[in-house]
Design an enzyme around this catalytic site. Structure first.
Site, mmCIF file in Angstrom:
data_model
loop_
_atom_site.group_PDB
_atom_site.id
_atom_site.type_symbol
_atom_site.label_atom_id
_atom_site.label_comp_id
_atom_site.label_asym_id
_atom_site.label_seq_id
_atom_site.Cartn_x
_atom_site.Cartn_y
_atom_site.Cartn_z
ATOM 1 N N ASP A 96 0.818 -1.210 0.000
ATOM 2 C CA ASP A 96 0.000 0.000 0.000
ATOM 3 C C ASP A 96 0.854 1.264 0.000
ATOM 4 O O ASP A 96 2.013 1.260 0.427
ATOM 5 C CB ASP A 96 -0.886 0.036 1.246
ATOM 6 C CG ASP A 96 -2.044 -0.929 1.181
ATOM 7 O OD1 ASP A 96 -2.056 -1.781 0.268
ATOM 8 O OD2 ASP A 96 -2.928 -0.856 2.060
ATOM 9 N N HIS A 151 -5.047 9.517 0.624
ATOM 10 C CA HIS A 151 -5.065 8.659 1.811
ATOM 11 C C HIS A 151 -5.859 9.267 2.965
ATOM 12 O O HIS A 151 -5.420 9.268 4.112
ATOM 13 C CB HIS A 151 -3.626 8.354 2.257
ATOM 14 C CG HIS A 151 -3.487 7.070 3.020
ATOM 15 N ND1 HIS A 151 -3.774 6.947 4.363
ATOM 16 C CD2 HIS A 151 -3.059 5.848 2.639
ATOM 17 C CE1 HIS A 151 -3.530 5.720 4.774
ATOM 18 N NE2 HIS A 151 -3.096 5.020 3.737
ATOM 19 N N TYR A 188 -6.712 3.025 6.016
ATOM 20 C CA TYR A 188 -6.999 2.649 7.401
ATOM 21 C C TYR A 188 -8.028 1.524 7.498
ATOM 22 O O TYR A 188 -8.533 1.241 8.579
ATOM 23 C CB TYR A 188 -7.456 3.869 8.219
ATOM 24 C CG TYR A 188 -6.585 5.070 7.999
ATOM 25 C CD1 TYR A 188 -5.312 5.144 8.548
ATOM 26 C CD2 TYR A 188 -7.009 6.115 7.182
ATOM 27 C CE1 TYR A 188 -4.484 6.236 8.312
ATOM 28 C CE2 TYR A 188 -6.194 7.213 6.936
ATOM 29 C CZ TYR A 188 -4.933 7.263 7.503
ATOM 30 O OH TYR A 188 -4.124 8.336 7.260
ATOM 31 N N HIS A 241 3.689 -2.301 3.074
ATOM 32 C CA HIS A 241 3.691 -0.952 2.524
ATOM 33 C C HIS A 241 4.995 -0.692 1.781
ATOM 34 O O HIS A 241 6.064 -1.115 2.227
ATOM 35 C CB HIS A 241 3.519 0.086 3.630
ATOM 36 C CG HIS A 241 2.240 -0.061 4.395
ATOM 37 N ND1 HIS A 241 2.077 -0.992 5.389
ATOM 38 C CD2 HIS A 241 1.054 0.597 4.292
ATOM 39 C CE1 HIS A 241 0.844 -0.912 5.879
ATOM 40 N NE2 HIS A 241 0.204 0.049 5.225
#
Length: 276
Positions: A96, A151, A188, A241
Site C-alpha cells: 500500500d 489517503h 486505514y 507498505h
C-alpha cells in the site's frame, strides 16, 4: 505510449467474499497507522513531500474526465473481501501507499528475481509523480489497485469527496498502467455504505487483508518476517507498505521470507474476480 499489462497472471484464483457485515463504518486494524483528523478547507499550494503526502487534504476541484474505458460494475458489497478462495497454497502479497521511487523499485526487483506477482494499492498523488513505476508494474504482470488520491479517512468524507478521491486515482492509474483498477482498498481499512457504493459505481471490488505485517510501525525486519511466516496459509492476503515512511525493513523482510515461503510450496498470485 504507456504499455498495457503484457504478462498473463498464471495460476490466479478467484477471491471469495468475506461475508456480510453491518453497513456502518468498518475500521480494520493496521493499514498505515492512526487515522488523521478530517481536512479543513481546500489545499493550499505547496511543494510535494512524499513522506507526508497522506496528510494533505483531499485532491481538489471539479469532476475528472470521463474514463477511457467503461468499467464493469460489480455488486455493492456490505463488507470487504478478506481472503482468497481456491485450491493449493496460494497467497496474495499486497503493498500500500506507493509507488515510492526509493522502495518500490527494490521490491519490484525482488519480485522479479523470484518471478512472483504482487498487488500494489497506489495513491493517486504518488502515482502521478511516479508513472514510470506503474508502467513497470504493467510490464511485469503485477496488479494495481486504487488506494485513493491523498489517503484520507473516507468515513469522514462526503459522497462527492469520496468520488473525487477514487475517480481521480482511477484516471491516473488508467493513464500510467494501461487499464482502470478493478480493486480498491480503503485507507486505514475504513469502509462504510457510501464507500462501498461509490467504489462499485467505479467498477471496483473492496479488498482488505488477512495478515497485517504492521511494517509501518518499523518493528524490525525479523518481526515482520515472523508475522508473515506465521500467518502464511492458503488464501491469505498479506498487507505491507512500499511508501509512507522508511520501508527499508519491509524490503529486507521480503528478501528473507519470500524465498522461504516459495521453498515451503507457497505460490503467489494477483486477485481475479470470480466468474459469475
Amino acid at each position: 505510449m504507456l504499455t498495457r499489462r503484457r504478462a498473463l497472471f498464471a495460476g490466479a484464483t478467484a477471491l471469495g467474499a468475506a461475508g456480510a457485515a453491518g453497513t456502518a463504518g468498518l475500521l480494520l486494524s493496521g493499514s498505515s497507522g492512526p487515522a488523521p483528523a478530517p481536512a479543513a478547507g481546500p489545499p493550499a499550494h505547496r511543494s510535494f513531500n512524499p513522506s507526508a503526502y497522506r496528510l494533505l487534504p483531499m485532491a481538489g476541484g471539479g469532476r475528472p474526465h470521463e474514463p477511457l474505458t467503461t468499467p464493469v460494475r460489480p455488486p455493492v458489497r456490505r463488507a470487504p473481501i478478506l481472503r482468497m478462495s481456491g485450491r493449493g497454497r496460494t497467497m496474495l502479497l499486497t503493498f500500500d501507499d506507493g509507488p515510492n521511487p526509493d522502495y518500490t523499485p527494490r521490491i519490484l526487483d525482488i519480485l522479479a528475481k523470484y518471478n512472483v506477482r504482487a498487488t500494489f494499492f497506489v495513491c493517486g498523488e504518488m502515482a502521478d509523480w511516479n508513472k514510470d513505476l506503474l508502467a513497470r508494474m504493467a510490464d511485469e504482470g503485477h496488479a494495481v489497485g486504487n488506494h485513493t488520491w491523498t489517503h484520507p479517512l473516507l468515513t469522514r468524507r462526503t459522497r462527492r469527496q469520496i468520488r473525487v478521491e477514487l475517480e481521480s486515482t482511477c484516471d491516473i492509474i488508467e493513464k500510467a498502467y494501461g487499464q482502470r483498477p478493478q480493486w480498491f482498498r480503503a485507507p486505514y481499512g475504513a469502509w462504510n455504505r457510501t464507500v462501498f457504493q461509490v467504489e462499485a459505481e467505479l467498477g471496483m471490488e473492496p479488498l482488505a487483508w488477512t495478515v497485517d505485517s504492521l511494517d509501518w510501525t518499523t518493528p524490525g525486519t525479523s518481526t515482520i518476517v515472523r508475522r508473515i511466516e506465521r500467518g502464511a496459509g492458503s488464501g491469505v492476503v498479506v498487507l505491507s507498505h512500499d511508501a509512507g515512511g522508511d520501508r527499508t525493513q519491509t524490503v529486507r523482510a521480503l528478501r528473507t521470507y519470500l524465498p522461504r515461503l516459495l521453498d515451503e510450496g507457497y505460490q503467489f498470485t494477483v486477485p481475479h474476480r470470480a466468474q459469475t
